[in-house]
Design an enzyme around this catalytic site. Structure first.
Site, short mmCIF file in Angstrom:
data_model
loop_
_atom_site.label_atom_id
_atom_site.label_comp_id
_atom_site.label_asym_id
_atom_site.label_seq_id
_atom_site.Cartn_x
_atom_site.Cartn_y
_atom_site.Cartn_z
N TYR A 142 1.04 -0.96 0.15
CA TYR A 142 0.44 0.01 0.02
C TYR A 142 0.87 1.18 -0.02
O TYR A 142 0.29 2.17 -0.62
CB TYR A 142 -0.79 0.39 1.25
CG TYR A 142 -2.61 -1.50 1.07
CD1 TYR A 142 -2.19 -2.02 0.41
CD2 TYR A 142 -3.35 -0.96 2.34
CE1 TYR A 142 -3.59 -2.83 -0.23
CE2 TYR A 142 -3.78 -1.77 2.45
CZ TYR A 142 -4.22 -2.97 0.96
OH TYR A 142 -4.61 -3.91 1.53
N LYS A 189 2.75 -15.77 2.62
CA LYS A 189 3.50 -16.08 1.47
C LYS A 189 4.90 -16.31 1.06
O LYS A 189 5.30 -16.19 0.21
CB LYS A 189 2.56 -15.58 -0.06
CG LYS A 189 2.39 -16.09 -1.31
CD LYS A 189 1.32 -17.17 -1.22
CE LYS A 189 1.19 -17.60 -1.74
NZ LYS A 189 0.09 -19.07 -1.33
N ASP A 221 -3.54 -18.34 1.99
CA ASP A 221 -4.49 -18.85 0.81
C ASP A 221 -4.83 -20.13 2.53
O ASP A 221 -6.30 -19.98 2.91
CB ASP A 221 -4.21 -19.55 -0.42
CG ASP A 221 -2.86 -20.22 -0.18
OD1 ASP A 221 -2.12 -20.18 0.64
OD2 ASP A 221 -2.12 -20.47 -0.85
N ASP A 245 -5.37 -7.63 5.83
CA ASP A 245 -6.34 -5.89 5.01
C ASP A 245 -7.39 -6.96 4.57
O ASP A 245 -9.08 -6.96 5.04
CB ASP A 245 -6.26 -5.03 4.14
CG ASP A 245 -7.32 -3.97 3.77
OD1 ASP A 245 -8.75 -4.57 4.41
OD2 ASP A 245 -7.18 -3.66 3.21
N ASP A 249 -11.28 -8.87 7.05
CA ASP A 249 -12.65 -8.54 6.29
C ASP A 249 -12.91 -9.62 6.34
O ASP A 249 -14.97 -9.77 6.85
CB ASP A 249 -12.70 -8.41 4.75
CG ASP A 249 -12.51 -6.68 4.20
OD1 ASP A 249 -12.75 -5.94 5.74
OD2 ASP A 249 -12.38 -6.44 2.80
#
Length: 372
Positions: A142, A189, A221, A245, A249
């Site tokens: 970001y 990851k 994942d 982030d 959610d």
């Protein structure tokens, strides 16, 4: 106690839910003999409309001088639906996090027993879910360098982290795990990303200083899948900015509504508290937005300021509202209670926590809260 609190209502439903938090703080003032000074500032689209920038210098100064910051929400459809906009409301929030060095975002994901049936997941899967996500907030993709070629056909975003950035949030996450169920999961990851391999190296080394905390690792994942299959497995999740982030959610889906989850953004000198949900512009001004996430964020603020009893009083009043089904339509489509009425009920039950028998719930729904 005298405290200076900066209020950033922002956009959409932000000012509406923040107003309910202020009601609860005023109830805390009355009940516990405190004095809070509230000062409002503009951020996001609201600031752009007046100043042409999503974060005016006046707002930065206000937040820098405050003991804590309460934030509402940011973003409007005007900018969400315009991918070519050069300046966006969300840039104000990113800049504020950078200016105040708010490098850690803390997002609890806890299922209320009275709301088990609101989750899309089966009750036996989510029962007992109580974990917290520690998300790095000022680094990663970001904030990395962004490029777009002259033809507008190739774009890139740099995901970059330093050992220092990883280390400072990792220590906070380990300390949190030490005081909870003593388990920390690093989500990364590392099988394909060099930045994730650095995360795993640094966190592994720091973990040696916290031998009482069990450390494990999940690729993002797999972590997303496990959050749906067995969310009670998690205690403290530590992860980088973008992964945090997304997983946050997903955590809101477990609970059944984004309107329930609070969050805190913490630095060494400053702290900001905000509901997890977005600005939900479609609900603006309709008195239907759920204020619980904002109110619970206020409780997190009081905890941060050392006012633990006051924070518990707010949480107890929220739980009472949920038990009594004094909720907005996201939790009960047939509810006659709106944002204002739910806020009134919770604030009233901070002041009169045992005054359960004489409250006219019907009148609350009609906007005529009375004692009978």
């Amino acid at each position: 106690m005298n405290l200076k609190i900066a209020l950033l209502g922002g956009d959409g439903i932000g000012p509406e839910v923040l107003s309910q938090s202020i009601k609860c703080l005023q109830a805390v003032e009355e009940t516990f003999n405190h004095h809070f000074t509230y000062t409002e500032g503009l951020i996001g689209a609201a600031a752009m409309d007046k100043y042409g920038t999503p974060l005016p210098e006046e707002t930065i100064a206000l937040c820098s001088e405050a003991d804590a910051i309460l934030f509402g929400a940011i973003g409007t459809l005007k900018y969400d639906e315009n991918p070519s906009a050069k300046i966006r409301p969300e840039q104000g929030l990113l800049q504020l996090r950078t200016e105040l060095k708010l490098f850690t975002n803390i997002r609890p994901v806890k299922v209320f027993p009275t709301l088990l049936d609101k989750s899309p997941l089966k009750k036996h899967i989510i029962f007992g879910t109580d974990f917290v996500i520690y998300r790095e907030l000022t680094g990663g993709i970001y904030f990395g360098e962004k490029k777009l070629n002259s033809e507008g056909t190739v774009a890139s975003d740099l995901c970059e982290y330093s050992e220092k950035e990883i280390s400072r949030i990792a220590h906070l996450a380990f300390k949190a795990a030490k005081n909870r169920r003593k388990k920390l999961t690093l989500v990364d990851k590392a099988n394909v990303m060099e930045s994730s391999r650095l995360w795993r190296k640094v966190v592994t080394r720091i973990g040696e200083s916290y031998p009482e905390v069990e450390l494990d690792f999940l690729f993002v994942d797999n972590a997303a899948m496990q959050m749906m299959l067995d969310p009670s497995h998690f205690d403290v999740i530590l992860t980088e900015n973008m992964f945090g982030d997304i997983l946050s959610d997903q955590g809101s889906a477990i609970c059944g509504s984004k309107g329930l989850l609070p969050s805190a953004s913490i630095g060494n000198e400053h702290a900001m508290f905000e509901p997890f949900h977005g600005s939900y512009p479609q609900a603006e001004g309709k008195n239907i937005a759920n204020p619980v996430a904002s109110i619970l964020s206020t409780a997190m603020m009081l905890n941060h300021l050392g006012l633990d009893e006051e924070a518990r009083a707010i949480v107890a009043a929220v739980k009472k509202a949920l038990r009594k089904n004094i909720v907005t339509v996201d939790l009960n489509p047939d509810s006659k209670y709106g944002t204002e009425e739910v806020g009134d009920f919770i604030a009233k039950n901070i002041i009169d926590s045992d005054d359960d028998f004489n409250y006219n719930y019907e009148n609350i729904g009609l906007g005529k809260s009375t004692i009978i």
